[in-house]
Enzyme design. Sequence first.
Site, PDB file in Angstrom:
ATOM      1  N   ASP A   9       0.860  -1.190   0.000  1.00 39.31           N
ATOM      2  CA  ASP A   9       0.000   0.000   0.000  1.00 39.31           C
ATOM      3  C   ASP A   9       0.891   1.233   0.000  1.00 39.31           C
ATOM      4  OD1 ASP A   9      -1.987  -1.832   0.252  1.00 39.31           O
ATOM      5  OD2 ASP A   9      -2.693  -1.188   2.217  1.00 39.31           O
ATOM      6  N   ASP A 131     -15.441  -4.570  -1.046  1.00 41.08           N
ATOM      7  CA  ASP A 131     -15.084  -4.341   0.353  1.00 41.08           C
ATOM      8  C   ASP A 131     -16.359  -4.278   1.178  1.00 41.08           C
ATOM      9  OD1 ASP A 131     -12.528  -4.132  -0.624  1.00 41.08           O
ATOM     10  OD2 ASP A 131     -12.534  -1.948  -0.684  1.00 41.08           O
TER      11      ASP A 131
END
Length: 240
Positions: A9, A131
């Site tokens: 990330d 998600d």
Amino acid sequence: MIQIIPAIDIIDGKCVRLTQGDYNQKKEYHSNPVEVAKMFEDAGIQRLHLVDLDGAKKKQIVNYKVLENITAATKLSVDFGGGLQSDEDLKIAFDAGARQITAGSIAVKNPEKVQHWLTQFGKECIILGADTKSGMIAVHGWQETSDLSIQQLMNQFIPFGISYSICTDVAKDGLLQGPSFDLYKQLNEEFKQINWIASGGVAELADIEKLNDMGIYGVIVGKAFYEGRITLQQLAQFNA
């Protein structure tokens, strides 16, 4: 055998992890993501999940140079996500070497756009980012919750050939408490045509082994590796 997909990330060009998607709970692990990617490749890992967290916030691609540098320095098959909104964003990502892109918030806000991408770029190139937060789809770096269930989301894209989906249970992410096994079992049975990639909560090798035994296609490993709970050697054994 389950596909092992380590996550990198990116914020400000650096390798970080968030807890439960909270930008205020950020921990920096490495200043050079390319070195981290090379480390994965050297261990025999073949894939990488690269997330542009700056892009997710700004709703446009930001850290494409990091993607470019990783794909130039390694042979890793990279899927890239974070803020991709336009055809131009996808062109930048693919030109920078991404093998696949992950469409997250845009799939909720503008499903026609992602349906168009599936037709234009092909189902092998597009991963649906699903998600979930209390059973509903979370968007924009998990800052908002939509009124769509994961089943409703999937059904919008199945007619267009969607084949891959990364499912993250936001409640589990970054907590190292184990994945949502029941959720993945249910989805794997309900949508057999989808290659499900489990994300969030992996804390130890046994979690990956259980997902593998369940027949889950892939697993994203982040914090468990960065915190030393799972070694590269353990991850690499799944690619042997």
